[in-house]
Design a protein around this motif. Structure first.
Motif, mmCIF file in Angstrom:
data_model
loop_
_atom_site.group_PDB
_atom_site.id
_atom_site.type_symbol
_atom_site.label_atom_id
_atom_site.label_comp_id
_atom_site.label_asym_id
_atom_site.label_seq_id
_atom_site.Cartn_x
_atom_site.Cartn_y
_atom_site.Cartn_z
ATOM 1 N N ASN A 1 0.844 -1.194 0.000
ATOM 2 C CA ASN A 1 0.000 0.000 0.000
ATOM 3 C C ASN A 1 0.880 1.245 0.000
ATOM 4 N N ILE A 2 0.763 2.031 -1.051
ATOM 5 C CA ILE A 2 1.678 3.172 -1.212
ATOM 6 C C ILE A 2 0.950 4.479 -0.934
ATOM 7 N N LEU A 3 1.644 5.382 -0.264
ATOM 8 C CA LEU A 3 1.114 6.744 -0.109
ATOM 9 C C LEU A 3 2.048 7.723 -0.804
ATOM 10 N N PHE A 4 1.499 8.494 -1.721
ATOM 11 C CA PHE A 4 2.249 9.584 -2.346
ATOM 12 C C PHE A 4 1.853 10.885 -1.640
ATOM 13 N N ALA A 5 2.834 11.730 -1.364
ATOM 14 C CA ALA A 5 2.518 12.999 -0.696
ATOM 15 C C ALA A 5 3.272 14.132 -1.368
ATOM 16 N N THR A 6 2.632 15.297 -1.420
ATOM 17 C CA THR A 6 3.325 16.476 -1.936
ATOM 18 C C THR A 6 3.010 17.683 -1.052
ATOM 19 N N HIS A 7 3.697 18.794 -1.318
ATOM 20 C CA HIS A 7 3.633 19.918 -0.384
ATOM 21 C C HIS A 7 2.297 20.672 -0.405
ATOM 22 N N HIS A 8 1.999 21.312 0.737
ATOM 23 C CA HIS A 8 0.793 22.135 0.843
ATOM 24 C C HIS A 8 0.881 23.293 -0.158
ATOM 25 N N ASN A 9 -0.210 23.981 -0.405
ATOM 26 C CA ASN A 9 -0.284 24.977 -1.484
ATOM 27 C C ASN A 9 0.368 24.446 -2.756
ATOM 28 N N PRO A 10 -0.142 23.364 -3.293
ATOM 29 C CA PRO A 10 0.574 22.702 -4.382
ATOM 30 C C PRO A 10 0.666 23.563 -5.642
ATOM 31 N N ASP A 11 1.841 23.580 -6.247
ATOM 32 C CA ASP A 11 2.022 24.258 -7.537
ATOM 33 C C ASP A 11 1.960 23.198 -8.652
ATOM 34 N N GLY A 12 2.247 23.613 -9.867
ATOM 35 C CA GLY A 12 2.130 22.699 -11.006
ATOM 36 C C GLY A 12 3.058 21.501 -10.902
ATOM 37 N N ASP A 13 4.234 21.719 -10.340
ATOM 38 C CA ASP A 13 5.190 20.615 -10.207
ATOM 39 C C ASP A 13 4.730 19.623 -9.134
ATOM 40 N N ALA A 14 4.129 20.145 -8.077
ATOM 41 C CA ALA A 14 3.630 19.277 -7.008
ATOM 42 C C ALA A 14 2.484 18.412 -7.539
ATOM 43 N N VAL A 15 1.502 19.058 -8.169
ATOM 44 C CA VAL A 15 0.356 18.308 -8.687
ATOM 45 C C VAL A 15 0.802 17.377 -9.820
ATOM 46 N N GLY A 16 1.663 17.903 -10.704
ATOM 47 C CA GLY A 16 2.153 17.091 -11.831
ATOM 48 C C GLY A 16 2.905 15.859 -11.343
ATOM 49 N N SER A 17 3.778 16.030 -10.354
ATOM 50 C CA SER A 17 4.590 14.889 -9.931
ATOM 51 C C SER A 17 3.755 13.863 -9.169
ATOM 52 N N ILE A 18 2.857 14.328 -8.320
ATOM 53 C CA ILE A 18 2.065 13.346 -7.556
ATOM 54 C C ILE A 18 1.111 12.593 -8.495
ATOM 55 N N CYS A 19 0.525 13.320 -9.453
ATOM 56 C CA CYS A 19 -0.419 12.666 -10.367
ATOM 57 C C CYS A 19 0.293 11.716 -11.336
ATOM 58 N N ALA A 20 1.526 12.047 -11.718
ATOM 59 C CA ALA A 20 2.299 11.140 -12.583
ATOM 60 C C ALA A 20 2.598 9.847 -11.828
ATOM 61 N N MET A 21 2.953 9.968 -10.541
ATOM 62 C CA MET A 21 3.259 8.773 -9.758
ATOM 63 C C MET A 21 1.995 7.951 -9.493
ATOM 64 N N MET A 22 0.851 8.616 -9.326
ATOM 65 C CA MET A 22 -0.419 7.895 -9.155
ATOM 66 C C MET A 22 -0.727 7.086 -10.418
ATOM 67 N N GLU A 23 -0.485 7.704 -11.565
ATOM 68 C CA GLU A 23 -0.739 7.030 -12.841
ATOM 69 C C GLU A 23 0.177 5.815 -12.998
ATOM 70 N N LEU A 24 1.442 6.010 -12.623
ATOM 71 C CA LEU A 24 2.412 4.917 -12.702
ATOM 72 C C LEU A 24 1.975 3.754 -11.807
ATOM 73 N N ALA A 25 1.577 4.069 -10.571
ATOM 74 C CA ALA A 25 1.142 3.032 -9.631
ATOM 75 C C ALA A 25 -0.104 2.322 -10.149
ATOM 76 N N LYS A 26 -1.008 3.105 -10.741
ATOM 77 C CA LYS A 26 -2.232 2.535 -11.312
ATOM 78 C C LYS A 26 -1.871 1.539 -12.417
#
Ligand SMILES: [Mn+2]
Length: 321
Positions: free
Chosen positions: A18-43
């Motif tokens: 069970n994996i948890l991906f986390a990124t910083h508060h007040n997310p910018d484009g890199d935060a959202v982009g990186s977490i969503c890319a890793m979610m896609e990879l895990a999927k």
């Protein structure tokens, strides 16, 4: 060295329950982009995963695949169930929004850090830190390639978003030949550059633009150091009725001023502090040293600090009291 770490991280992902991906508060484009890319990879790897960010992604990033599945409620998270935690683009433990949980993690909970910010603290079991990369999304690209994992259009949209936003559309000195190559490769995978640019960058409101105008209007050059300074007071924000998020990218933009060694933007915050953003485009200048001297930190060409105080206008400029 990074190659081994990339392989080790991928192995951890493949064997995790069970994996948890986390990124910083007040997310910018890199935060959202990186977490969503890793979610896609895990999927795509058929893994169980969740994603956490203390704040919901801003509406401008609604086009990013998977962002709707980012959890911003710590209570609901059930941190204990994860055996692998991957922090992305966080800069420090505090910015994960899960400092307590990560500090007090169980013996079987493994923490990986993937980040392009200079090191602030030591909290992970496996650290992939590459300050030479334009963005965390650039590191994720290298990570995916090293492990020969599949890139699809969703991942390409995520990674291109992080690259465009963290380089101010390829303007900042963090942009390398590799950054541009990756961006064009993402387009080959179907990432829609004009659309991503439109959604992520061309999003200034009229109050936001007026606030940028104030920052330009207040600009002064210190001739002794050939250094540009500008300020935004609480009144400026109030007068423009713009909110803080509108200032994303303003210091990068101001550093386009010709010929100066660097730029300082001082912003008066609601909580009685002053936030300083430092930028430089000069090859030989490491602006992070000034930021560190003032109790902050960051990259060589883009860094910042925070101090207590208020701004006061004087005859010659501004003073912090
Ligand atoms: Mn970043």
């Amino acid at each position: 060295m990074n190659k081994e770490r990339f392989l080790a991280c991928f192995e951890k992902i493949k064997t995790a329950d069970n994996i948890l991906f986390a990124t910083h508060h007040n997310p910018d484009g890199d935060a959202v982009g990186s977490i969503c890319a890793m979610m896609e990879l895990a999927k795509n790897l058929g893994k169980n995963y969740s994603a956490f960010c203390a704040d919901k992604p801003p509406a401008q990033f609604a086009y990013i695949p998977n962002q709707e599945n980012i959890n911003s409620d710590r209570e609901q998270l059930n941190f204990g169930k994860f055996d692998l935690i991957i922090a992305l683009d966080c800069g420090s433990l505090q910015r994960t929004g899960l400092a307590m949980e990560i500090k007090n993690r169980g013996k079987k909970q493994f923490v990986v850090e993937i980040d392009h910010h200079p090191k602030a603290d030591d909290y992970s079991d496996l650290e992939i830190r590459m300050p030479e990369c334009s963005s965390t999304c650039e590191i994720i690209y290298l990570f995916i390639k090293e492990n020969k994992a599949k890139i699809n259009k969703n991942i390409a949209d995520c990674l291109l978003t992080g690259i465009i936003t963290d380089t101010g559309n390829f303007l900042y000195p963090s942009t390398s030949e590799r950054t541009v190559k990756i961006a064009s490769e993402m387009m080959l995978y179907g990432a829609q550059y004009p659309r991503i640019f439109e959604m992520s960058m061309r999003n200034k409101s009229l109050p936001g633009m007026k606030l940028w105008g104030k920052a330009i209007n207040n600009l002064k050059i210190n001739t002794e150091y050939n250094f540009a300074c500008t300020v935004l007071s609480k009144e400026d924000l109030l007068e423009c009725s713009a909110d803080d998020s509108e200032l994303e990218g303003v210091s990068g933009f101001l550093s386009n001023l010709e010929g100066v060694n660097g730029l300082l933007l001082l912003r008066e915050m609601e909580d009685g502090t002053i936030k300083g953003s430092l930028r430089s485009n000069k090859e030989k200048i490491d602006i992070s040293k000034l930021a560190m001297f003032l109790g902050g930190g960051g990259h060589k060409k883009a860094s910042g600090f925070k101090i207590e105080g208020e701004l006061k206008r004087t005859n010659t400029g501004w003073e912090i009291i």
